[in-house]
Motif scaffolding. Structure first.
Motif, mmCIF file in Angstrom:
data_model
loop_
_atom_site.group_PDB
_atom_site.id
_atom_site.type_symbol
_atom_site.label_atom_id
_atom_site.label_comp_id
_atom_site.label_asym_id
_atom_site.label_seq_id
_atom_site.Cartn_x
_atom_site.Cartn_y
_atom_site.Cartn_z
ATOM 1 N N LYS A 22 0.812 -1.438 -0.062
ATOM 2 C CA LYS A 22 0.144 -0.024 -0.095
ATOM 3 C C LYS A 22 0.892 1.289 0.066
ATOM 4 C CE LYS A 22 -3.676 2.292 2.637
ATOM 5 N NZ LYS A 22 -4.709 2.117 1.768
ATOM 6 N N ARG A 23 1.842 1.278 0.843
ATOM 7 C CA ARG A 23 2.973 2.371 0.803
ATOM 8 C C ARG A 23 3.571 2.563 -0.311
ATOM 9 N NH1 ARG A 23 6.546 0.621 5.233
ATOM 10 N NH2 ARG A 23 5.830 -1.368 4.328
ATOM 11 N N GLU A 24 3.830 1.673 -1.071
ATOM 12 C CA GLU A 24 4.558 1.920 -2.444
ATOM 13 C C GLU A 24 3.603 2.025 -3.581
ATOM 14 O OE1 GLU A 24 7.011 -1.650 -2.483
ATOM 15 O OE2 GLU A 24 8.479 -0.702 -1.442
ATOM 16 N N ALA A 25 2.500 1.686 -3.608
ATOM 17 C CA ALA A 25 1.432 1.669 -4.471
ATOM 18 C C ALA A 25 1.888 0.895 -5.753
ATOM 19 C CB ALA A 25 0.993 3.094 -4.722
ATOM 20 N N LEU A 26 1.687 1.500 -7.056
ATOM 21 C CA LEU A 26 2.476 1.029 -8.290
ATOM 22 C C LEU A 26 3.341 1.474 -8.728
ATOM 23 C CD1 LEU A 26 -1.227 1.669 -9.905
ATOM 24 C CD2 LEU A 26 -0.314 -0.678 -9.175
ATOM 25 N N SER A 27 4.349 1.752 -7.431
ATOM 26 C CA SER A 27 5.698 2.595 -8.175
ATOM 27 C C SER A 27 6.806 1.568 -8.596
ATOM 28 C CB SER A 27 6.209 3.363 -6.987
ATOM 29 O OG SER A 27 6.407 2.459 -5.965
ATOM 30 N N ARG A 28 6.659 0.261 -8.065
ATOM 31 C CA ARG A 28 7.483 -0.659 -8.620
ATOM 32 C C ARG A 28 7.115 -1.553 -9.510
ATOM 33 N NH1 ARG A 28 9.569 -3.575 -3.355
ATOM 34 N NH2 ARG A 28 10.863 -4.573 -4.828
ATOM 35 N N VAL A 29 5.775 -1.619 -10.145
ATOM 36 C CA VAL A 29 5.146 -2.187 -11.257
ATOM 37 C C VAL A 29 5.889 -2.044 -12.556
ATOM 38 C CG1 VAL A 29 2.987 -2.955 -12.368
ATOM 39 C CG2 VAL A 29 3.041 -2.677 -9.947
ATOM 40 N N PRO A 30 6.394 -2.629 -13.249
ATOM 41 C CA PRO A 30 6.903 -2.459 -14.576
ATOM 42 C C PRO A 30 5.996 -1.793 -15.566
ATOM 43 C CG PRO A 30 7.582 -4.437 -14.196
ATOM 44 C CD PRO A 30 6.635 -4.008 -13.213
ATOM 45 N N GLU A 31 6.252 -0.910 -16.215
ATOM 46 C CA GLU A 31 5.541 0.041 -17.069
ATOM 47 C C GLU A 31 5.004 -0.926 -18.287
ATOM 48 O OE1 GLU A 31 2.936 2.851 -18.205
ATOM 49 O OE2 GLU A 31 4.515 2.938 -16.735
ATOM 50 N N ALA A 32 5.575 -2.096 -18.838
ATOM 51 C CA ALA A 32 5.011 -2.945 -19.569
ATOM 52 C C ALA A 32 3.943 -3.740 -19.011
ATOM 53 C CB ALA A 32 6.278 -3.828 -20.211
ATOM 54 N N LEU A 33 4.115 -4.026 -17.811
ATOM 55 C CA LEU A 33 3.026 -4.869 -17.313
ATOM 56 C C LEU A 33 1.687 -4.076 -16.881
ATOM 57 C CD1 LEU A 33 1.706 -7.230 -15.759
ATOM 58 C CD2 LEU A 33 2.822 -6.455 -13.758
ATOM 59 N N LEU A 34 1.949 -2.734 -16.634
ATOM 60 C CA LEU A 34 0.922 -1.774 -16.669
ATOM 61 C C LEU A 34 0.058 -1.675 -17.770
ATOM 62 C CD1 LEU A 34 1.938 0.978 -14.026
ATOM 63 C CD2 LEU A 34 0.566 -0.868 -13.459
ATOM 64 N N SER A 35 0.923 -1.589 -18.815
ATOM 65 C CA SER A 35 0.224 -1.370 -20.313
ATOM 66 C C SER A 35 -0.910 -2.581 -20.550
ATOM 67 C CB SER A 35 1.241 -1.343 -21.284
ATOM 68 O OG SER A 35 1.840 0.071 -21.167
ATOM 69 N N ALA A 36 -0.217 -3.758 -20.345
ATOM 70 C CA ALA A 36 -1.016 -5.056 -20.502
ATOM 71 C C ALA A 36 -1.919 -5.173 -19.727
ATOM 72 C CB ALA A 36 0.133 -6.219 -20.587
ATOM 73 N N PHE A 37 -1.934 -4.813 -18.354
ATOM 74 C CA PHE A 37 -2.934 -4.980 -17.429
ATOM 75 C C PHE A 37 -4.243 -4.047 -17.459
ATOM 76 C CE2 PHE A 37 -4.367 -4.270 -12.915
ATOM 77 C CZ PHE A 37 -4.669 -5.538 -12.468
ATOM 78 N N GLY A 38 -3.538 -2.565 -18.124
ATOM 79 C CA GLY A 38 -4.839 -1.785 -18.162
ATOM 80 C C GLY A 38 -4.732 -0.772 -16.968
ATOM 81 N N ALA A 39 -5.657 0.202 -17.135
ATOM 82 C CA ALA A 39 -5.513 1.111 -15.905
ATOM 83 C C ALA A 39 -6.134 0.301 -14.746
ATOM 84 C CB ALA A 39 -6.445 2.481 -16.257
ATOM 85 N N PRO A 40 -5.204 0.114 -13.666
ATOM 86 C CA PRO A 40 -5.602 -0.440 -12.487
ATOM 87 C C PRO A 40 -6.860 0.130 -11.623
ATOM 88 C CG PRO A 40 -3.180 -0.079 -12.536
ATOM 89 C CD PRO A 40 -3.756 0.623 -13.636
ATOM 90 N N GLN A 41 -7.691 -0.706 -11.475
ATOM 91 C CA GLN A 41 -8.946 -0.367 -10.605
ATOM 92 C C GLN A 41 -8.868 -0.704 -9.287
ATOM 93 O OE1 GLN A 41 -11.995 -1.960 -12.871
ATOM 94 N NE2 GLN A 41 -11.890 -0.280 -14.345
ATOM 95 N N HIS A 42 -8.574 0.203 -8.064
ATOM 96 C CA HIS A 42 -8.424 -0.027 -6.718
ATOM 97 C C HIS A 42 -9.666 -0.903 -6.366
ATOM 98 C CE1 HIS A 42 -8.295 0.069 -2.456
ATOM 99 N NE2 HIS A 42 -7.288 -0.058 -2.472
ATOM 100 N N ALA A 43 -9.482 -2.247 -6.069
ATOM 101 C CA ALA A 43 -10.289 -3.052 -5.561
ATOM 102 C C ALA A 43 -10.739 -3.067 -4.001
ATOM 103 C CB ALA A 43 -10.239 -4.520 -5.820
ATOM 104 N N PHE A 44 -9.535 -3.341 -3.277
ATOM 105 C CA PHE A 44 -9.641 -3.091 -1.669
ATOM 106 C C PHE A 44 -8.113 -3.192 -1.255
ATOM 107 C CE2 PHE A 44 -10.342 -7.434 -3.189
ATOM 108 C CZ PHE A 44 -9.339 -8.361 -2.352
ATOM 109 N N ASP A 45 -8.061 -2.855 0.160
ATOM 110 C CA ASP A 45 -6.964 -3.131 0.794
ATOM 111 C C ASP A 45 -6.922 -4.120 1.624
ATOM 112 O OD1 ASP A 45 -5.733 -0.869 -0.259
ATOM 113 O OD2 ASP A 45 -6.451 0.378 1.090
ATOM 114 N N LEU A 46 -6.016 -4.873 2.046
ATOM 115 C CA LEU A 46 -6.018 -6.218 2.929
ATOM 116 C C LEU A 46 -4.726 -6.103 3.602
ATOM 117 C CD1 LEU A 46 -7.665 -8.664 3.125
ATOM 118 C CD2 LEU A 46 -6.281 -9.853 1.151
#
Length: 97
Positions: A22-46
């Motif tokens: 949660k603290r890092e959010a999407l900062s460490r997710v590779p751009e290529a993965l985010l492009s393939a994944f699509g605009a991430p939609q927050h579902a919930f925190d756990l």
């Protein structure tokens, strides 16, 4: 080890989720993965702990992936091929000869 995670769902692929700290959010997710994944939609925190159980993922692997690479990608369950093609087969059965 206790970790508060944010879980995001993919708008492109049903039942595909991305787990991140949660603290890092999407900062460490590779751009290529985010492009393939699509605009991430927050579902919930756990809160994830080694003792917790997840329905479709190994908690140890999820925590390890978040620690090492900054995210864990949960893929959709594999569907049997016959189920995927069932609607097409039903349509053909109803076609006039």
């Amino acid at each position: 080890m206790k970790r508060i995670c944010s879980i995001f769902k993919s708008p492109r692929k049903n039942e595909m989720y991305l787990y991140v700290d949660k603290r890092e959010a999407l900062s460490r997710v590779p751009e290529a993965l985010l492009s393939a994944f699509g605009a991430p939609q927050h579902a919930f925190d756990l809160v994830l702990t080694p003792e917790r159980q997840l329905a479709r993922e190994d908690i140890g692997k999820v925590l390890e992936n978040i620690e090492k690479q900054g995210f864990h990608l949960q893929m959709p369950p594999v569907q049997d091929e016959y189920i995927e093609h069932l609607p097409e087969e039903l349509l053909r059965m109803n076609d006039p000869l």
